[in-house]
Design an enzyme around this catalytic site. Structure first.
Site, PDB file in Angstrom:
ATOM      1  N   ASP A 119     -76.556  -8.404  -5.865  1.00 20.89           N
ATOM      2  CA  ASP A 119     -76.836  -7.057  -6.353  1.00 20.89           C
ATOM      3  C   ASP A 119     -76.046  -6.818  -7.637  1.00 20.89           C
ATOM      4  OD1 ASP A 119     -78.111  -4.581  -6.187  1.00 20.89           O
ATOM      5  OD2 ASP A 119     -76.356  -3.646  -5.288  1.00 20.89           O
ATOM      6  N   TYR A 121     -75.292  -4.296 -11.307  1.00 20.20           N
ATOM      7  CA  TYR A 121     -74.766  -2.970 -11.657  1.00 20.20           C
ATOM      8  C   TYR A 121     -75.197  -2.723 -13.087  1.00 20.20           C
ATOM      9  CZ  TYR A 121     -70.817   0.463 -11.636  1.00 20.20           C
ATOM     10  OH  TYR A 121     -70.018   1.581 -11.664  1.00 20.20           O
ATOM     11  N   HIS A 126     -75.661   4.878 -14.617  1.00 21.97           N
ATOM     12  CA  HIS A 126     -75.060   4.857 -13.284  1.00 21.97           C
ATOM     13  C   HIS A 126     -73.582   4.463 -13.364  1.00 21.97           C
ATOM     14  CE1 HIS A 126     -74.576   4.255  -8.994  1.00 21.97           C
ATOM     15  NE2 HIS A 126     -74.255   2.987  -9.189  1.00 21.97           N
ATOM     16  N   ARG A 135     -62.613   7.556 -12.444  1.00 21.83           N
ATOM     17  CA  ARG A 135     -61.537   7.332 -13.418  1.00 21.83           C
ATOM     18  C   ARG A 135     -61.556   8.444 -14.470  1.00 21.83           C
ATOM     19  NH1 ARG A 135     -64.049   2.533 -12.738  1.00 21.83           N
ATOM     20  NH2 ARG A 135     -65.149   2.704 -14.730  1.00 21.83           N
ATOM     21  N   GLU A 191     -79.361   3.694  -2.787  1.00 20.38           N
ATOM     22  CA  GLU A 191     -79.385   3.180  -4.155  1.00 20.38           C
ATOM     23  C   GLU A 191     -80.802   2.730  -4.446  1.00 20.38           C
ATOM     24  OE1 GLU A 191     -76.340   0.299  -4.950  1.00 20.38           O
ATOM     25  OE2 GLU A 191     -74.800   1.857  -5.104  1.00 20.38           O
ATOM     26  N   GLU A 193     -83.405   0.825  -6.417  1.00 24.77           N
ATOM     27  CA  GLU A 193     -83.275  -0.366  -7.249  1.00 24.77           C
ATOM     28  C   GLU A 193     -84.600  -1.119  -7.362  1.00 24.77           C
ATOM     29  OE1 GLU A 193     -79.977  -2.829  -6.213  1.00 24.77           O
ATOM     30  OE2 GLU A 193     -78.737  -1.171  -5.504  1.00 24.77           O
ATOM     31  N   ASP A 225     -80.565  -0.202  -1.513  1.00 25.26           N
ATOM     32  CA  ASP A 225     -79.321  -0.845  -1.096  1.00 25.26           C
ATOM     33  C   ASP A 225     -78.403   0.231  -0.500  1.00 25.26           C
ATOM     34  OD1 ASP A 225     -77.569  -3.021  -0.800  1.00 25.26           O
ATOM     35  OD2 ASP A 225     -76.486  -2.456  -2.601  1.00 25.26           O
ATOM     36  N   ARG A 229     -70.198   4.925   1.188  1.00 25.66           N
ATOM     37  CA  ARG A 229     -69.259   5.119   0.080  1.00 25.66           C
ATOM     38  C   ARG A 229     -67.807   5.237   0.543  1.00 25.66           C
ATOM     39  NH1 ARG A 229     -72.232   3.390  -4.165  1.00 25.66           N
ATOM     40  NH2 ARG A 229     -74.145   4.595  -4.414  1.00 25.66           N
ATOM     41  N   GLN A 232     -66.698   1.727   1.459  1.00 27.56           N
ATOM     42  CA  GLN A 232     -66.607   0.985   0.202  1.00 27.56           C
ATOM     43  C   GLN A 232     -65.368   1.365  -0.598  1.00 27.56           C
ATOM     44  OE1 GLN A 232     -69.956   1.713  -2.370  1.00 27.56           O
ATOM     45  NE2 GLN A 232     -69.212   0.396  -4.003  1.00 27.56           N
ATOM     46  N   TYR A 236     -62.927  -1.877  -1.456  1.00 28.86           N
ATOM     47  CA  TYR A 236     -63.492  -2.676  -2.551  1.00 28.86           C
ATOM     48  C   TYR A 236     -62.486  -3.122  -3.605  1.00 28.86           C
ATOM     49  CZ  TYR A 236     -63.694   0.817  -6.358  1.00 28.86           C
ATOM     50  OH  TYR A 236     -63.402   1.681  -7.371  1.00 28.86           O
ATOM     51  N   LYS A 245     -71.485  -2.286   2.101  1.00 30.54           N
ATOM     52  CA  LYS A 245     -72.815  -2.634   1.593  1.00 30.54           C
ATOM     53  C   LYS A 245     -73.600  -3.559   2.533  1.00 30.54           C
ATOM     54  CE  LYS A 245     -72.728  -1.018  -2.799  1.00 30.54           C
ATOM     55  NZ  LYS A 245     -73.790  -0.248  -3.453  1.00 30.54           N
ATOM     56  N   THR A 249     -79.945  -3.699   3.724  1.00 28.01           N
ATOM     57  CA  THR A 249     -80.631  -3.511   2.443  1.00 28.01           C
ATOM     58  C   THR A 249     -82.126  -3.557   2.726  1.00 28.01           C
ATOM     59  OG1 THR A 249     -78.843  -4.579   1.203  1.00 28.01           O
ATOM     60  CG2 THR A 249     -80.992  -4.436   0.126  1.00 28.01           C
ATOM     61  N   THR A 338     -78.249   0.392  -8.829  1.00 26.44           N
ATOM     62  CA  THR A 338     -78.835   1.724  -8.910  1.00 26.44           C
ATOM     63  C   THR A 338     -79.443   1.992 -10.280  1.00 26.44           C
ATOM     64  OG1 THR A 338     -77.203   2.539  -7.339  1.00 26.44           O
ATOM     65  CG2 THR A 338     -78.387   4.182  -8.625  1.00 26.44           C
ATOM     66  N   GLU A 352     -74.342  10.393  -7.163  1.00 22.77           N
ATOM     67  CA  GLU A 352     -74.540  10.975  -8.489  1.00 22.77           C
ATOM     68  C   GLU A 352     -75.238  12.327  -8.407  1.00 22.77           C
ATOM     69  OE1 GLU A 352     -75.754   7.811 -11.609  1.00 22.77           O
ATOM     70  OE2 GLU A 352     -76.366   7.013  -9.654  1.00 22.77           O
TER      71      GLU A 352
END
Length: 405
Positions: A119, A121, A126, A135, A191, A193, A225, A229, A232, A236, A245, A249, A338, A352
């Site tokens: 998968d 990114y 996204h 961040r 997600e 995709e 997917d 959260r 994760q 992660y 994850k 899927t 995503t 999001e």
């Protein structure tokens, strides 16, 4: 594009320009077999091939798409040309018509054996949205993001077909007060995709170049997917997604061949950072795709992401995935990550759409969501431009959330 002798509306998403492949069974014939969607019918591909194209019969004998995927581009083209001829030449009406099954009578199954699952990114929007959430005050994109397609290696054994219920996963979570607990995920997400299905493999030690993309990739499918959260977020760092994850899927039951997407090919967005030669597609035919998705939650449209804005193309993802000499196998599946656009209504995940849970999503039935509740059903559909102004469909990927076991 020649017209079919079937009575199909001109705007049907599974018209003669689409012809996606899947695996189905019926109550009358419970064995799995290959089918091609045409309108509201499914062509029993193996049965017709035995009658009209015996040389192609081994590739479509079933009970999965595996043999056809492995057969390679020459056979892919022959099968598609043959199916098109059978469905447009009136002389085949009687023989072919006897092997058309109403789609409403079919039970769709996982169409191929998933060998490996990766998968990516690949959406700048996204990645930027998540960077701003996680961040704040820093550059939302990590320093490597525009230099290479970031991805992780997922779990092939938990890829399931559309319609499979998704059991809410359990795992470790770290609360706002720092307490570590174990239990059902409270921030279960989607997600939206696009997935790429590998047909022909490659030997260990040899990379696959940008111009070889369509020599190895058979077609595309829709992917959800599912993502926990909260699990994760705790696990992660530093190695990336794992249990948040790997529980499930979902993929759509129909695989649309790349040949059906010729009219949907577009140039990718302008790249703002120079790319190394193996990823530089400036002088190669473009593999951006104008695929338009629609995400429904409990029947309500909550997002309309568009794949054409993805920073990295499927060809670049494949080139990077094999750049170290990693081999491809028939049935490898890799997904885009995503798909999100610049507008709020183009975001392909609930994290999001609800901005990390701070802005609950209001549904027309009066309820709100930040993340998924038990019983929620998510349906993702997609269309793309076809030849001569037509529109072709990719089907749907559907899943309902079941309580944690």
């Amino acid at each position: 594009m020649p017209a079919t002798w079937l009575d199909i509306p001109a705007d049907h998403p599974f018209g003669i320009a689409a012809l996606p492949y899947g695996v189905f069974s019926t109550a009358a014939h419970p064995g799995a077999r290959l089918g091609v969607a045409i309108g509201e019918m499914i062509l029993d591909l193996a049965a017709v091939a035995e009658l009209l194209a015996p040389s192609l019969a081994p590739a479509v004998a079933g009970p999965s798409l595996d043999a056809l995927l492995a057969a390679g581009p020459r056979v892919w083209s022959q099968v598609r040309s043959s199916v098109t001829a059978w469905l447009t030449d009136d002389t085949h009406r009687d023989q072919v018509g006897a092997h058309l099954v109403p789609a409403r009578d079919a039970v769709m199954q996982l169409p191929f054996t998933v060998a490996d699952y990766v998968d990516f990114y690949a959406s700048e929007q996204h990645a930027t949205n998540l960077g701003r959430m996680f961040r704040p005050g820093q550059d939302p994109l990590t320093p490597n993001w525009k230099h290479l397609p970031i991805g992780y290696h997922g779990r092939a054994g938990t890829v399931v077909s559309s319609g499979t219920g998704i059991v809410r996963p359990r795992g470790q979570r770290r609360g706002a007060d720092g307490e570590i607990t174990f239990g059902p995920s409270q921030r279960l997400d989607i997600e939206a995709e696009l997935g790429f299905v590998v047909g022909t493999g490659s030997p260990l030690g040899r990379s696959v170049g940008l111009t070889d993309f369509d020599e190895h990739v058979f077609g595309v499918c829709l992917v959800n997917d599912w993502s926990a959260r909260d699990i994760q977020a705790w696990e992660y760092v530093p190695l990336g997604p794992f249990l948040g994850k790997s529980f499930a899927t979902s993929v759509s039951p129909w695989i649309l061949p790349l040949a059906a997407l010729d009219a949907a090919r577009v140039a990718p967005p302008e790249r703002t950072v120079p790319l190394l030669p193996y990823l530089d597609d400036a002088a190669t035919p473009p593999w951006g795709l104008d695929v338009r998705l629609e995400v429904r939650l409990n029947g309500h449209v909550v997002s309309r992401p568009r794949f054409e804005g993805m920073y990295w193309t499927g060809a670049q993802m494949l080139a990077h995935m094999t750049a170290n000499g990693a081999s491809l196998r028939t049935g490898d599946l890799y997904a885009s990550g995503t798909i999100s656009g610049e507008r709020a209504d183009q975001r392909g995940s609930l994290i999001e759409l609800s901005w990390g849970g701070a802005e609950p999503l209001s549904l027309p039935d009066g309820t709100t969501r930040t993340f998924l509740s038990d019983g929620d059903e998510v349906v993702i559909t997609a269309t793309a431009p076809g030849p001569g102004g037509t529109v072709i469909g990719l089907g749907e990927v559907r899943g309902r959330i079941l309580p944690s076991g």
